[in-house]
Design an enzyme around this catalytic site. Structure first.
Site, short mmCIF file in Angstrom:
data_model
loop_
_atom_site.label_atom_id
_atom_site.label_comp_id
_atom_site.label_asym_id
_atom_site.label_seq_id
_atom_site.Cartn_x
_atom_site.Cartn_y
_atom_site.Cartn_z
CB SER A 12 10.14 -5.46 -4.09
OG SER A 12 9.02 -5.13 -5.11
CB ALA A 141 6.91 -6.45 -1.65
CE LYS A 192 -2.67 -2.91 -8.44
NZ LYS A 192 -1.36 -2.49 -7.96
#
Length: 346
Positions: A12, A141, A192
């Site tokens: 993606s 994306a 993250k």
């Protein structure tokens, strides 16, 4: 400006970046091992598994032959999963040359060695890590391919390479900043995902916005703490690759890591979650890597520690949250020592 860019692989995010490059009037060749996907991209200009309903530019073609993808390309963008990065970079070595710009956009660690992706790539290409550029920042994306306004950062130890990457990608909807802190940008992008898993788990448990805000805030403190220990600039974690990427990944249903965490919070087993997702969830592997890194360097990462217990030791999600809430009292200003801060400002 180069005329041809190779993108490895056709997931993606790779497809979304290929679309940005195609909009910049570049010829883009994507590489994938999946013959059916390559045929779909070439014949229908679609990638329905990863980006359903999106029509791709005719400037994008695909191939299962890496040599064909890289031949005559002046830049190569690697978006392989972290688990496959060394293998892909090793294969690329046969076709790469020293004048070819190398950009990677993978957020994770090599689990076996705990190395960052730029280190893995430079080892396999036998080039300086300073020649590698990392692209990171808050960027789904699904939104990029729809040309929604997006801002990212490209980082390299050599400013010249970062500027080349900036010029390669930047356009009217895809704004690109440069940064010299390669280590910080890479660490922020990888770590993250752990906090996003935790935020999704909190939402799955029904704990509300207060708990999620605390996870995000203490998460950036945790990321900064280990980042500074590994040589990053603490200011990087206040930027696009840090807070920016963390917020978008920890609060959006586009995020695979948030979705995986939410399902785990609702009581699903990890194996069941991964099977239902049908895509790589980098935060799972990153949690294991970060847990080992924190032990290696003796840095406290309480959120990572509790997620590791949930994912790999059978701890119930609710009990993990209770353990975090029941920790000994702390001062909030513990992200870094005074000595470390003074080092960065000397």
């Amino acid at each position: 400006m180069p005329n041809k860019v190779a993108v490895l692989v056709a997931g993606s995010w790779g497809t979304a970046l290929a679309s940005v490059l195609a909009d910049n009037d570049l010829d883009v060749t994507m590489w994938s091992r999946n013959e059916q996907l390559v045929h779909e991209i070439n014949s229908m200009h679609r990638n329905e598994h990863y980006l359903p309903g999106i029509k791709l530019s005719q400037n994008i073609v695909a191939t299962t032959n890496m040599q064909e993808a890289v031949n005559e390309a002046e830049a190569v963008v690697i978006v392989a999963p972290s688990a496959a990065m060394r293998e892909v970079a090793h294969q690329l070595k046969s076709y790469w040359h020293k004048d070819m710009l190398v950009v990677h956009a993978t957020k994770g660690f090599e689990l076996e060695t705990l190395k960052r992706m730029s280190t893995v790539i430079s080892e396999e290409l036998q080039c300086s890590e300073g020649q590698i550029v990392v692209l990171s920042g808050p960027s789904h994306a699904e939104e990029v391919v729809k040309r929604c306004p997006t801002t990212v950062v490209v980082a390299s130890q050599d400013e010249e390479y970062a500027i080349k990457a900036q010029n390669l990608f930047m356009n009217s909807y895809f704004r690109v900043y440069t940064n010299r802190d390669l280590i910080g940008v890479e660490l922020a992008g990888a770590l993250k995902n752990i906090i996003a898993l935790g935020a999704g788990m909190s939402d799955g448990l029904g704990f509300g916005d207060n708990a999620k805000a605390a996870l995000i805030t203490r998460g950036i403190a945790e990321i900064s703490r280990i980042g500074v220990e590994l040589g990053a600039n603490p200011l990087t974690f206040a930027g696009l690759a840090g807070i920016g990427d963390l917020v978008v990944t920890a609060t959006s249903q586009h995020s695979r890591n948030w979705r995986a965490g939410s399902l785990i919070g609702q009581g699903q087993e990890l194996s069941q979650v991964l099977k239902s997702m049908g895509m790589v969830v980098e935060g799972i592997r990153t949690t294991k890597a970060a847990y080992r890194i924190s032990e290696k360097y003796g840095v406290q990462m309480p959120i990572t520690y509790q997620l590791y217990q949930v994912l790999f030791n059978g701890c119930e999600p609710k009990r993990a949250v209770e353990a975090l809430m029941g920790r000994d009292p702390k001062t909030e200003m513990e992200m870094m020592t005074l000595e470390t801060w003074e080092q960065w400002h000397s």
